[in-house]
Design a protein around this motif. Structure first.
Motif, PDB file in Angstrom:
ATOM      1  N   ASP A 190       0.837  -1.189   0.000  1.00  0.00           N
ATOM      2  CA  ASP A 190       0.000   0.000   0.000  1.00  0.00           C
ATOM      3  C   ASP A 190       0.884   1.255   0.000  1.00  0.00           C
ATOM      4  N   TYR A 191       1.613   1.447  -1.072  1.00  0.00           N
ATOM      5  CA  TYR A 191       2.494   2.610  -1.224  1.00  0.00           C
ATOM      6  C   TYR A 191       2.909   2.713  -2.681  1.00  0.00           C
ATOM      7  N   ASP A 192       3.399   3.878  -3.047  1.00  0.00           N
ATOM      8  CA  ASP A 192       3.984   4.061  -4.369  1.00  0.00           C
ATOM      9  C   ASP A 192       5.505   3.972  -4.291  1.00  0.00           C
ATOM     10  N   LEU A 193       6.037   4.461  -3.182  1.00  0.00           N
ATOM     11  CA  LEU A 193       7.480   4.505  -2.972  1.00  0.00           C
ATOM     12  C   LEU A 193       7.727   4.243  -1.500  1.00  0.00           C
ATOM     13  N   VAL A 194       8.782   3.521  -1.191  1.00  0.00           N
ATOM     14  CA  VAL A 194       9.084   3.185   0.192  1.00  0.00           C
ATOM     15  C   VAL A 194      10.596   3.224   0.384  1.00  0.00           C
ATOM     16  N   TYR A 195      11.030   3.632   1.571  1.00  0.00           N
ATOM     17  CA  TYR A 195      12.453   3.596   1.875  1.00  0.00           C
ATOM     18  C   TYR A 195      12.782   2.200   2.380  1.00  0.00           C
ATOM     19  N   ASP A 196      13.640   1.530   1.672  1.00  0.00           N
ATOM     20  CA  ASP A 196      14.040   0.176   2.041  1.00  0.00           C
ATOM     21  C   ASP A 196      15.384  -0.093   1.380  1.00  0.00           C
ATOM     22  N   ALA A 197      15.885  -1.285   1.547  1.00  0.00           N
ATOM     23  CA  ALA A 197      17.181  -1.618   0.966  1.00  0.00           C
ATOM     24  C   ALA A 197      17.194  -3.067   0.523  1.00  0.00           C
ATOM     25  N   TYR A 198      18.001  -3.337  -0.466  1.00  0.00           N
ATOM     26  CA  TYR A 198      18.281  -4.698  -0.886  1.00  0.00           C
ATOM     27  C   TYR A 198      19.694  -5.020  -0.416  1.00  0.00           C
ATOM     28  N   ALA A 199      19.838  -6.131   0.272  1.00  0.00           N
ATOM     29  CA  ALA A 199      21.160  -6.537   0.739  1.00  0.00           C
ATOM     30  C   ALA A 199      22.011  -6.963  -0.454  1.00  0.00           C
ATOM     31  N   ALA A 200      23.290  -6.670  -0.359  1.00  0.00           N
ATOM     32  CA  ALA A 200      24.212  -7.084  -1.414  1.00  0.00           C
ATOM     33  C   ALA A 200      24.359  -8.602  -1.399  1.00  0.00           C
ATOM     34  N   PHE A 201      24.577  -9.172  -2.558  1.00  0.00           N
ATOM     35  CA  PHE A 201      24.805 -10.608  -2.625  1.00  0.00           C
ATOM     36  C   PHE A 201      26.217 -10.862  -3.136  1.00  0.00           C
ATOM     37  N   LEU A 202      26.951 -11.692  -2.423  1.00  0.00           N
ATOM     38  CA  LEU A 202      28.317 -12.031  -2.810  1.00  0.00           C
ATOM     39  C   LEU A 202      28.408 -13.448  -3.356  1.00  0.00           C
ATOM     40  N   GLY A 203      27.351 -14.194  -3.174  1.00  0.00           N
ATOM     41  CA  GLY A 203      27.313 -15.563  -3.666  1.00  0.00           C
ATOM     42  C   GLY A 203      25.883 -15.954  -3.925  1.00  0.00           C
ATOM     43  N   THR A 204      25.719 -17.091  -4.590  1.00  0.00           N
ATOM     44  CA  THR A 204      24.376 -17.555  -4.903  1.00  0.00           C
ATOM     45  C   THR A 204      23.733 -18.216  -3.689  1.00  0.00           C
ATOM     46  N   GLY A 205      22.441 -18.354  -3.736  1.00  0.00           N
ATOM     47  CA  GLY A 205      21.697 -19.002  -2.662  1.00  0.00           C
ATOM     48  C   GLY A 205      20.215 -18.833  -2.890  1.00  0.00           C
ATOM     49  N   THR A 206      19.417 -19.631  -2.180  1.00  0.00           N
ATOM     50  CA  THR A 206      17.970 -19.567  -2.371  1.00  0.00           C
ATOM     51  C   THR A 206      17.375 -18.248  -1.864  1.00  0.00           C
ATOM     52  N   GLY A 207      18.120 -17.498  -1.064  1.00  0.00           N
ATOM     53  CA  GLY A 207      17.657 -16.187  -0.619  1.00  0.00           C
ATOM     54  C   GLY A 207      17.461 -15.220  -1.773  1.00  0.00           C
ATOM     55  N   LEU A 208      18.117 -15.487  -2.900  1.00  0.00           N
ATOM     56  CA  LEU A 208      17.913 -14.642  -4.083  1.00  0.00           C
ATOM     57  C   LEU A 208      16.470 -14.725  -4.565  1.00  0.00           C
ATOM     58  N   TYR A 209      15.844 -15.892  -4.398  1.00  0.00           N
ATOM     59  CA  TYR A 209      14.427 -16.019  -4.761  1.00  0.00           C
ATOM     60  C   TYR A 209      13.553 -15.127  -3.892  1.00  0.00           C
ATOM     61  N   GLN A 210      13.875 -15.057  -2.594  1.00  0.00           N
ATOM     62  CA  GLN A 210      13.093 -14.201  -1.683  1.00  0.00           C
ATOM     63  C   GLN A 210      13.219 -12.741  -2.064  1.00  0.00           C
ATOM     64  N   ARG A 211      14.404 -12.319  -2.436  1.00  0.00           N
ATOM     65  CA  ARG A 211      14.640 -10.910  -2.727  1.00  0.00           C
ATOM     66  C   ARG A 211      14.185 -10.494  -4.120  1.00  0.00           C
ATOM     67  N   PHE A 212      14.385 -11.386  -5.091  1.00  0.00           N
ATOM     68  CA  PHE A 212      14.171 -10.976  -6.477  1.00  0.00           C
ATOM     69  C   PHE A 212      13.281 -11.918  -7.287  1.00  0.00           C
ATOM     70  N   GLY A 213      12.875 -13.044  -6.724  1.00  0.00           N
ATOM     71  CA  GLY A 213      12.120 -14.041  -7.472  1.00  0.00           C
ATOM     72  C   GLY A 213      10.656 -13.692  -7.644  1.00  0.00           C
ATOM     73  N   SER A 214      10.084 -14.190  -8.726  1.00  0.00           N
ATOM     74  CA  SER A 214       8.684 -13.904  -9.058  1.00  0.00           C
ATOM     75  C   SER A 214       7.698 -14.564  -8.107  1.00  0.00           C
ATOM     76  N   GLU A 215       8.024 -15.776  -7.639  1.00  0.00           N
ATOM     77  CA  GLU A 215       7.064 -16.529  -6.831  1.00  0.00           C
ATOM     78  C   GLU A 215       6.678 -15.801  -5.547  1.00  0.00           C
ATOM     79  N   ALA A 216       7.635 -15.134  -4.907  1.00  0.00           N
ATOM     80  CA  ALA A 216       7.366 -14.442  -3.643  1.00  0.00           C
ATOM     81  C   ALA A 216       7.137 -12.938  -3.828  1.00  0.00           C
ATOM     82  N   ALA A 217       7.078 -12.481  -5.059  1.00  0.00           N
ATOM     83  CA  ALA A 217       7.022 -11.038  -5.330  1.00  0.00           C
ATOM     84  C   ALA A 217       5.825 -10.342  -4.701  1.00  0.00           C
TER      85      ALA A 217
END
Length: 137
Positions: A50-77
């Motif tokens: 319920d917003y147009d813009l929000v202050y938040d952050a994406y954590a940097a990724f240094l390696g692969t992992g299933t957490g990438l799905y949580q941050r950027f994946g379509s299923e949990a979007a």
């Protein structure tokens, strides 16, 4: 009109920076309002998108992992608090799959570089500030 949702429990220095950001966006002729809400309402509205813009952050990724799905994946979007932009992209999903299926470090690095480039192309965030200095105490 853009509704910029902001957590009222954030530090005063961050609040000041965001107020300055809103002022600068307004000078560009964009109708924007900074809406400060209490932490529970902020979390609820963030979950409901319920917003147009929000202050938040994406954590940097240094390696692969299933957490990438949580941050950027379509299923949990639609519901992931780790993906505040609600990014859902088949290309991003395919790159995450490739990184998880990499068989060596070179393939992993190549897939993560591709992910970084694809995410930059999506324009899902606005850099708020930049500090060119390193402070050491």
């Amino acid at each position: 009109k853009i509704n910029y949702l902001f957590n009222s429990s954030s530090p005063d220095t961050l609040s000041g920076a965001m107020e300055n950001f809103v002022s600068n966006v307004g000078k560009l002729g964009i109708d924007i309002t900074l809406e400060k809400v209490d932490p529970s309402q902020y979390t609820s509205r963030e979950r409901d998108r319920d917003y147009d813009l929000v202050y938040d952050a994406y954590a940097a990724f240094l390696g692969t992992g299933t957490g990438l799905y949580q941050r950027f994946g379509s299923e949990a979007a639609e519901f992931s608090l780790f993906n505040p932009a609600g990014l859902a992209s088949p290309l991003i999903d395919a790159i995450i799959d490739a990184s998880l299926n990499s068989e060596n470090r070179a393939e992993e690095e190549a897939s993560l570089m591709a992910l970084d480039r694809a995410l930059r192309h999506e324009f899902i965030m606005i850099p708020v500030w930049y500090n060119p200095s390193f402070w050491v105490a």
